[in-house]
Write an enzyme that holds these catalytic residues in place. Structure first.
Site, PDB file in Angstrom:
ATOM      1  N   LYS A  48       0.790  -1.242   0.000  1.00 56.01           N
ATOM      2  CA  LYS A  48       0.000   0.000   0.000  1.00 56.01           C
ATOM      3  C   LYS A  48       0.820   1.289   0.000  1.00 56.01           C
ATOM      4  O   LYS A  48       0.291   2.367   0.255  1.00 56.01           O
ATOM      5  CB  LYS A  48      -1.028   0.037   1.151  1.00 56.01           C
ATOM      6  N   HIS A 108       7.236  -7.220  -2.047  1.00 54.87           N
ATOM      7  CA  HIS A 108       6.934  -6.518  -0.789  1.00 54.87           C
ATOM      8  C   HIS A 108       7.819  -7.057   0.336  1.00 54.87           C
ATOM      9  O   HIS A 108       7.613  -6.722   1.509  1.00 54.87           O
ATOM     10  CB  HIS A 108       5.473  -6.744  -0.373  1.00 54.87           C
ATOM     11  N   SER A 138      -5.042   2.307   4.414  1.00 55.98           N
ATOM     12  CA  SER A 138      -5.125   1.740   3.073  1.00 55.98           C
ATOM     13  C   SER A 138      -5.100   0.208   3.123  1.00 55.98           C
ATOM     14  O   SER A 138      -5.865  -0.476   2.427  1.00 55.98           O
ATOM     15  CB  SER A 138      -3.959   2.269   2.234  1.00 55.98           C
ATOM     16  N   MET A 232      -5.224   7.029 -13.597  1.00 52.95           N
ATOM     17  CA  MET A 232      -4.974   5.610 -13.315  1.00 52.95           C
ATOM     18  C   MET A 232      -6.227   4.914 -12.797  1.00 52.95           C
ATOM     19  O   MET A 232      -6.470   3.746 -13.082  1.00 52.95           O
ATOM     20  CB  MET A 232      -3.809   5.444 -12.329  1.00 52.95           C
ATOM     21  N   ARG A 257      -8.440   3.750  -4.251  1.00 53.61           N
ATOM     22  CA  ARG A 257      -9.379   4.180  -3.213  1.00 53.61           C
ATOM     23  C   ARG A 257      -9.430   5.699  -3.110  1.00 53.61           C
ATOM     24  O   ARG A 257     -10.374   6.323  -3.553  1.00 53.61           O
ATOM     25  CB  ARG A 257      -8.954   3.521  -1.887  1.00 53.61           C
TER      26      ARG A 257
HETATM   27  P1  A3P Z   1      -5.253   4.501  -0.768  1.00 53.61           P
HETATM   28  O1  A3P Z   1      -5.860   3.217  -0.307  1.00 53.61           O
HETATM   29  O2  A3P Z   1      -4.811   5.366   0.367  1.00 53.61           O
HETATM   30  O3  A3P Z   1      -6.127   5.238  -1.729  1.00 53.61           O
HETATM   31  P2  A3P Z   1      -0.207  -0.265  -3.668  1.00 53.61           P
HETATM   32  O4  A3P Z   1      -0.193  -0.073  -5.141  1.00 53.61           O
HETATM   33  O5  A3P Z   1       1.141  -0.303  -3.043  1.00 53.61           O
HETATM   34  O6  A3P Z   1      -1.091  -1.384  -3.272  1.00 53.61           O
HETATM   35  O7  A3P Z   1      -0.814   1.078  -3.029  1.00 53.61           O
HETATM   36  C1  A3P Z   1      -2.147   1.417  -3.223  1.00 53.61           C
HETATM   37  C2  A3P Z   1      -2.355   2.814  -2.703  1.00 53.61           C
HETATM   38  O8  A3P Z   1      -1.771   3.754  -3.630  1.00 53.61           O
HETATM   39  C3  A3P Z   1      -3.829   3.181  -2.607  1.00 53.61           C
HETATM   40  O9  A3P Z   1      -3.917   4.143  -1.555  1.00 53.61           O
HETATM   41  C4  A3P Z   1      -4.052   3.786  -3.983  1.00 53.61           C
HETATM   42  O10 A3P Z   1      -5.197   4.576  -4.081  1.00 53.61           O
HETATM   43  C5  A3P Z   1      -2.782   4.614  -4.121  1.00 53.61           C
HETATM   44  N1  A3P Z   1      -2.482   4.975  -5.514  1.00 53.61           N
HETATM   45  C6  A3P Z   1      -2.520   4.198  -6.605  1.00 53.61           C
HETATM   46  N2  A3P Z   1      -2.224   4.894  -7.710  1.00 53.61           N
HETATM   47  C7  A3P Z   1      -1.983   6.163  -7.313  1.00 53.61           C
HETATM   48  C8  A3P Z   1      -1.638   7.374  -8.006  1.00 53.61           C
HETATM   49  N3  A3P Z   1      -1.487   7.404  -9.321  1.00 53.61           N
HETATM   50  N4  A3P Z   1      -1.487   8.498  -7.255  1.00 53.61           N
HETATM   51  C9  A3P Z   1      -1.642   8.482  -5.914  1.00 53.61           C
HETATM   52  N5  A3P Z   1      -1.970   7.365  -5.214  1.00 53.61           N
HETATM   53  C10 A3P Z   1      -2.141   6.221  -5.905  1.00 53.61           C
END
Ligand code: A3P
Length: 295
Positions: A48, A108, A138, A232, A257
């Site tokens: 996350k 990870h 998250s 995205m 999210r």
């Molecule tokens: P949130 O749950 O706080 O929205 P991972 O890819 O490591 O699983 O992380 C997911 C987190 O990164 C989620 O956070 C997601 O919304 C956020 N995320 C994904 N793409 C993003 C982007 N382009 N800009 C900012 N945050 C992003």
């Protein structure tokens, strides 16, 4: 087909003290003995922290800002997730072994569980760290929507599990600190989610340099736009909506999210925040690493 009943989850077990989904534990020797190649590029994060975001940026840089090329396949096919094993599907190791070079890989794992070959071969590694409070929020939502991780239980229960490091991939503290130390000995670019939000252009330029690429302003602007949260979120090749609903249920919580800094304020009680800050201070006393998290 995972053959899971409704609300049923894959189990978890420990690898050297770190919780992992059982299927990963079952093939641990294969993962540990993974053979990296010198031109592999590895993206490493605690879950996350913005993995999917950095993956999209890296793919866009490698493809010189060509958006169509980056839409050739969903994220999980463009990058092999080394330690991922889902029953009846090829493992991350199988996927990596079948990939043409230069390979793009994801993990990870905390540094002590990283297959040694990555460091022995001198692979370039991009690490992204994100502040613990937003990660907690998250990760809680992610575990609710993802059947290959345990059900998080109540918010209060999850809060404690997270502080105890009793979540998959272990303690956030040990993870960020372990990789922080490793960056002085190995070719690791250590980035922060908060910096990427604050100044994406600057961070993308750093990544570009690290990858040995030199793209013009035009390509750079395209990358900034294409990898913004709103774009995205709408891109099926970057938002995980191509994964079967049996594994990820976006109606419970979308993968894309909120994508903000400071969302923890909407979930932490005053008492939880005080307790968190106290433990945080203790656990981060022995490192030069510091995070922006808006208190
Ligand atoms: P949130 O749950 O706080 O929205 P991972 O890819 O490591 O699983 O992380 C997911 C987190 O990164 C989620 O956070 C997601 O919304 C956020 N995320 C994904 N793409 C993003 C982007 N382009 N800009 C900012 N945050 C992003």
């Amino acid at each position: 087909n995972l053959n899971l009943k409704k609300n049923e989850r894959i189990g978890v077990d420990y690898i050297k003290g770190i919780l992992q989904p059982t299927p990963t534990c079952d093939i641990w020797d294969e993962i540990w003995n993974f053979q990296a190649k010198p031109d592999d590029l590895l993206i490493s994060t605690y879950p996350k922290a913005g993995t999917t975001w950095i993956q999209e940026i890296v793919d866009m840089i490698q493809n010189d800002g060509n958006i169509e090329k980056c839409k050739r396949a969903p994220t999980h096919l463009r990058f092999a997730f080394i330690e991922l094993k889902i029953p009846s599907l090829p493992s991350g190791v199988d996927k990596a072994n079948a990939m043409p070079s230069p390979r793009k890989l994801k993990t990870h794992l905390p540094i002590q569980l990283l297959p040694p070959s990555f460091l022995e071969k001198g692979c370039k590694i991009i690490y992204v760290a994100r502040n613990a409070k937003d990660i907690l929020v998250s990760y809680y939502h992610f575990q609710k929507m993802n059947a290959v991780l345990p059900d998080p239980g109540t918010w209060e229960e999850y809060f404690e599990d997270f502080l105890d490091g009793k979540v998959c991939w272990g303690s956030w503290y040990d993870h960020v600190k372990g990789w922080w130390e490793a960056k002085d000995k190995y070719p690791i670019l250590y980035l922060f989610y908060e910096d990427m939000k604050e100044n994406p252009k600057h961070e993308i330029q750093k990544i570009m340099e690290f990858m040995g690429k030199n793209l013009d302003e035009d390509a750079l602007d395209k990358i900034i736009y294409h990898t913004s949260f709103d774009i995205m979120k709408k891109n099926p090749m970057a938002n995980y909506t191509t994964i079967p609903g049996e594994i990820m249920d976006h109606s419970v919580s979308p993968f894309m999210r909120k994508g903000t800094v400071g969302d923890w304020k909407n979930y932490f009680t005053v008492a939880q925040n005080e307790r968190f800050n106290e433990i945080y201070k203790e656990k981060m006393a022995d490192t030069t690493l510091s995070f922006f998290m808006d208190d």
